[in-house]
Design a protein around this motif. Sequence first.
Motif, PDB file in Angstrom:
ATOM      1  N   ILE A 241      25.590  24.604 -26.049  1.00  0.00           N
ATOM      2  CA  ILE A 241      24.527  23.525 -26.375  1.00  0.00           C
ATOM      3  C   ILE A 241      24.609  23.228 -27.973  1.00  0.00           C
ATOM      4  CG2 ILE A 241      22.047  23.333 -26.430  1.00  0.00           C
ATOM      5  CD1 ILE A 241      23.247  23.195 -23.722  1.00  0.00           C
ATOM      6  N   ALA A 242      24.542  24.254 -28.725  1.00  0.00           N
ATOM      7  CA  ALA A 242      24.870  24.112 -30.075  1.00  0.00           C
ATOM      8  C   ALA A 242      25.691  23.026 -30.518  1.00  0.00           C
ATOM      9  CB  ALA A 242      25.070  25.407 -30.831  1.00  0.00           C
ATOM     10  N   ASP A 243      26.752  23.186 -29.850  1.00  0.00           N
ATOM     11  CA  ASP A 243      27.883  22.226 -30.171  1.00  0.00           C
ATOM     12  C   ASP A 243      27.469  20.793 -30.021  1.00  0.00           C
ATOM     13  OD1 ASP A 243      30.816  21.546 -30.642  1.00  0.00           O
ATOM     14  OD2 ASP A 243      30.706  20.519 -28.705  1.00  0.00           O
ATOM     15  N   ILE A 245      24.272  19.758 -30.017  1.00  0.00           N
ATOM     16  CA  ILE A 245      23.224  19.336 -31.049  1.00  0.00           C
ATOM     17  C   ILE A 245      24.020  19.145 -32.457  1.00  0.00           C
ATOM     18  CG2 ILE A 245      21.433  20.097 -32.425  1.00  0.00           C
ATOM     19  CD1 ILE A 245      20.754  19.660 -29.605  1.00  0.00           C
ATOM     20  N   ALA A 246      24.945  19.788 -32.752  1.00  0.00           N
ATOM     21  CA  ALA A 246      25.798  19.383 -33.896  1.00  0.00           C
ATOM     22  C   ALA A 246      26.179  18.253 -34.268  1.00  0.00           C
ATOM     23  CB  ALA A 246      26.771  20.534 -34.204  1.00  0.00           C
ATOM     24  N   ARG A 247      26.989  17.712 -32.849  1.00  0.00           N
ATOM     25  CA  ARG A 247      27.802  16.566 -32.832  1.00  0.00           C
ATOM     26  C   ARG A 247      26.848  15.561 -32.755  1.00  0.00           C
ATOM     27  NH1 ARG A 247      32.964  14.228 -29.563  1.00  0.00           N
ATOM     28  NH2 ARG A 247      32.901  12.059 -30.560  1.00  0.00           N
ATOM     29  N   MET A 248      25.600  15.428 -32.081  1.00  0.00           N
ATOM     30  CA  MET A 248      24.407  14.547 -32.175  1.00  0.00           C
ATOM     31  C   MET A 248      23.831  14.153 -33.385  1.00  0.00           C
ATOM     32  SD  MET A 248      21.552  15.397 -29.115  1.00  0.00           S
ATOM     33  CE  MET A 248      22.451  15.437 -27.536  1.00  0.00           C
ATOM     34  N   ALA A 249      23.930  15.385 -34.384  1.00  0.00           N
ATOM     35  CA  ALA A 249      23.334  15.037 -35.683  1.00  0.00           C
ATOM     36  C   ALA A 249      24.304  14.412 -36.632  1.00  0.00           C
ATOM     37  CB  ALA A 249      22.638  16.650 -36.179  1.00  0.00           C
ATOM     38  N   SER A 250      25.611  14.910 -36.599  1.00  0.00           N
ATOM     39  CA  SER A 250      26.542  14.348 -37.459  1.00  0.00           C
ATOM     40  C   SER A 250      26.795  12.937 -37.081  1.00  0.00           C
ATOM     41  CB  SER A 250      27.922  15.374 -37.437  1.00  0.00           C
ATOM     42  OG  SER A 250      28.326  15.482 -36.310  1.00  0.00           O
ATOM     43  N   ASP A 251      26.921  12.457 -35.573  1.00  0.00           N
ATOM     44  CA  ASP A 251      27.190  11.318 -35.258  1.00  0.00           C
ATOM     45  C   ASP A 251      26.096  10.352 -35.714  1.00  0.00           C
ATOM     46  OD1 ASP A 251      29.677  12.173 -34.237  1.00  0.00           O
ATOM     47  OD2 ASP A 251      29.025  11.772 -31.959  1.00  0.00           O
ATOM     48  N   LEU A 252      24.956  10.724 -35.685  1.00  0.00           N
ATOM     49  CA  LEU A 252      23.749   9.993 -36.174  1.00  0.00           C
ATOM     50  C   LEU A 252      23.766   9.471 -37.492  1.00  0.00           C
ATOM     51  CD1 LEU A 252      21.028   8.674 -35.803  1.00  0.00           C
ATOM     52  CD2 LEU A 252      19.751  10.875 -35.940  1.00  0.00           C
ATOM     53  N   ILE A 298      21.642  18.714 -21.530  1.00  0.00           N
ATOM     54  CA  ILE A 298      20.758  19.888 -22.290  1.00  0.00           C
ATOM     55  C   ILE A 298      19.529  20.060 -21.265  1.00  0.00           C
ATOM     56  CG2 ILE A 298      19.427  20.355 -24.173  1.00  0.00           C
ATOM     57  CD1 ILE A 298      21.725  19.162 -25.768  1.00  0.00           C
ATOM     58  N   HIS A 299      18.845  18.967 -20.930  1.00  0.00           N
ATOM     59  CA  HIS A 299      17.716  19.102 -20.170  1.00  0.00           C
ATOM     60  C   HIS A 299      17.759  19.736 -18.613  1.00  0.00           C
ATOM     61  CE1 HIS A 299      15.804  17.099 -23.528  1.00  0.00           C
ATOM     62  NE2 HIS A 299      14.682  17.444 -23.110  1.00  0.00           N
ATOM     63  N   GLY A 300      18.962  19.568 -18.163  1.00  0.00           N
ATOM     64  CA  GLY A 300      19.118  20.060 -16.868  1.00  0.00           C
ATOM     65  C   GLY A 300      18.490  19.141 -15.765  1.00  0.00           C
ATOM     66  N   GLY A 301      17.900  19.571 -14.806  1.00  0.00           N
ATOM     67  CA  GLY A 301      17.213  18.748 -13.797  1.00  0.00           C
ATOM     68  C   GLY A 301      16.237  18.128 -14.329  1.00  0.00           C
ATOM     69  N   ARG A 302      15.453  18.392 -15.410  1.00  0.00           N
ATOM     70  CA  ARG A 302      14.506  17.592 -16.024  1.00  0.00           C
ATOM     71  C   ARG A 302      14.678  16.344 -16.485  1.00  0.00           C
ATOM     72  NH1 ARG A 302      11.359  20.350 -13.360  1.00  0.00           N
ATOM     73  NH2 ARG A 302       9.543  21.665 -14.183  1.00  0.00           N
ATOM     74  N   GLY A 303      16.071  16.392 -16.982  1.00  0.00           N
ATOM     75  CA  GLY A 303      16.417  15.113 -17.840  1.00  0.00           C
ATOM     76  C   GLY A 303      16.743  13.831 -16.732  1.00  0.00           C
TER      77      GLY A 303
END
Length: 521
Positions: A241-243, A245-252, A298-303
């Motif tokens: 999951i951390a991987d 999140i890190a790519r989301m932030a850096s890509d953004l 990341i949200h699993g079924g909720r997503g």
Amino acid sequence: MSVDTSKMSEGKRATMELAEGARDLLRDDPSFAAGLFMGRALWPLVWPFPEQSADDHLAGMPFLADLERVLREHVDPDEVGRSGEISDDAVRELAKIGAFGIKIPLRYSGLGLSQTNYCRAIMLLGSYCGSTMARIVTHQSMGMSQSLLVSGTEEQKKKYLPRVAKGEMSVFDLTKTGVGSDPARMDTLADPDGQHFVIKDDCLALSASCVGLTRRCLTLARKWASEREHRGASNGHHAMIADKIARMASDLFAMEAMTLLASAHVDDGKADIRMEVAMCKMWCTEAAWRVANDTVQIHGGRGYETASPLQAHGEDRVAIERIMRDARVNLLFREPSDLMRLYIAREALDPHSRRAQPVMNGGLVSRIKAAGAAALFYGRWYPRQWIPRRGALPDVSDPVLRAHVLYIARTSRRLARALFHSMARHGPKLEREQLTLARYVEIGTELFAMAAACSRAQWMLLHDAHGRQALTLADQFCRGSCARIAEGFRAQRGNCDRAGYRLAQSVLKGEYNWLTTDIVT
């Protein structure tokens, strides 16, 4: 014209001649992205970062505040998703605040805001409701207003721009059967008046929308990963999951840098940014789709649930599945990503094809002269692609950023050599090697994204309280880009492109129909 159209079909010839005519008008303007494919990183075009001026930033704030208020009070994105309609009330309110005339000058009843402020507005829209964003973007980018602003007469502007600024809708009918992404095939045509018209498409709006969408996804993913636990630790502490999140932030961070950089060049009008805009559209839409997909994961079924059952569970009424649908369609709007790659490849090959074409066409004397000129050019150009040119680098204060800048310059020369070698190997048939060209395009686009991210991080180090965090984001992004670029070069040396093409043709012929038995159709 650098392309021989004599052997093309009528439809393809019309499309090519239209595109070539537009390209000829802009060839003298510099382009950072185009330079990368020729082994030249034109750093003054991206360094220092052209941050929006304080005055222009303030000029956009009242409208952005009005837009946020209208969205919150009059637009329910989940209801829009269910009904497929944006309410008349929402459209009226958007029209009242000038949302349909953001870039139309004040003298034509528009807001007269800059491209950068327009992109800021689209970022806001993209973070909230993709359908409303699409309504506003198609009206202003693919409808009448942009065409009139670029190519219309003063009489036409006075007659029509106030109307479209007030919300009267206009669009470009690319959904017509047989047209798709090829406007030259439309059978409803205006009579020409003997002048050339160049319409500057606004793919940056889609890039800006993707920035807004990614901001929203990162907010949702961070909240969920922080609050939910698995095996005694919050989800965000697990490496998988951390991987993400890190790519989301850096890509953004890179998406914002690319989009704002290109927007600044639209506002100053001093560079040819067609390739940069195409790269922004291609890279940002694909990154946003990946981010949305990871947010669902990341949200699993909720997503996967829609807004109503989430509300019934007592969860926040944020339907990530709707955000995912909004993200996916961006890869299709304007030009699908596959076609965008071919467009960028065509531009990347242009400096070479312009020198090769006279060698292949014309009389004997002119061909000999052209061959001599080409030999002289490549005799000087090619050796330079092996020689570092440190003196041409920008002034970089941080050693981390300097290492990435050196990599960009070095890899640009490697890209130029590889493209030249492919031209020597395939000759005129290189344009058919679409997967090969696509890899070169992806490498060039990564280099442009790295340059934009590093330039913005350098600016923030000097002027922004979040400068050290910006450096961390740029470094993380560039490390990932380097890995993707290395894979791109590796795939050029060893791949299964031809075997895959042969297999696909056999499948299309029905030779593998046994694979699809026992289904209900």
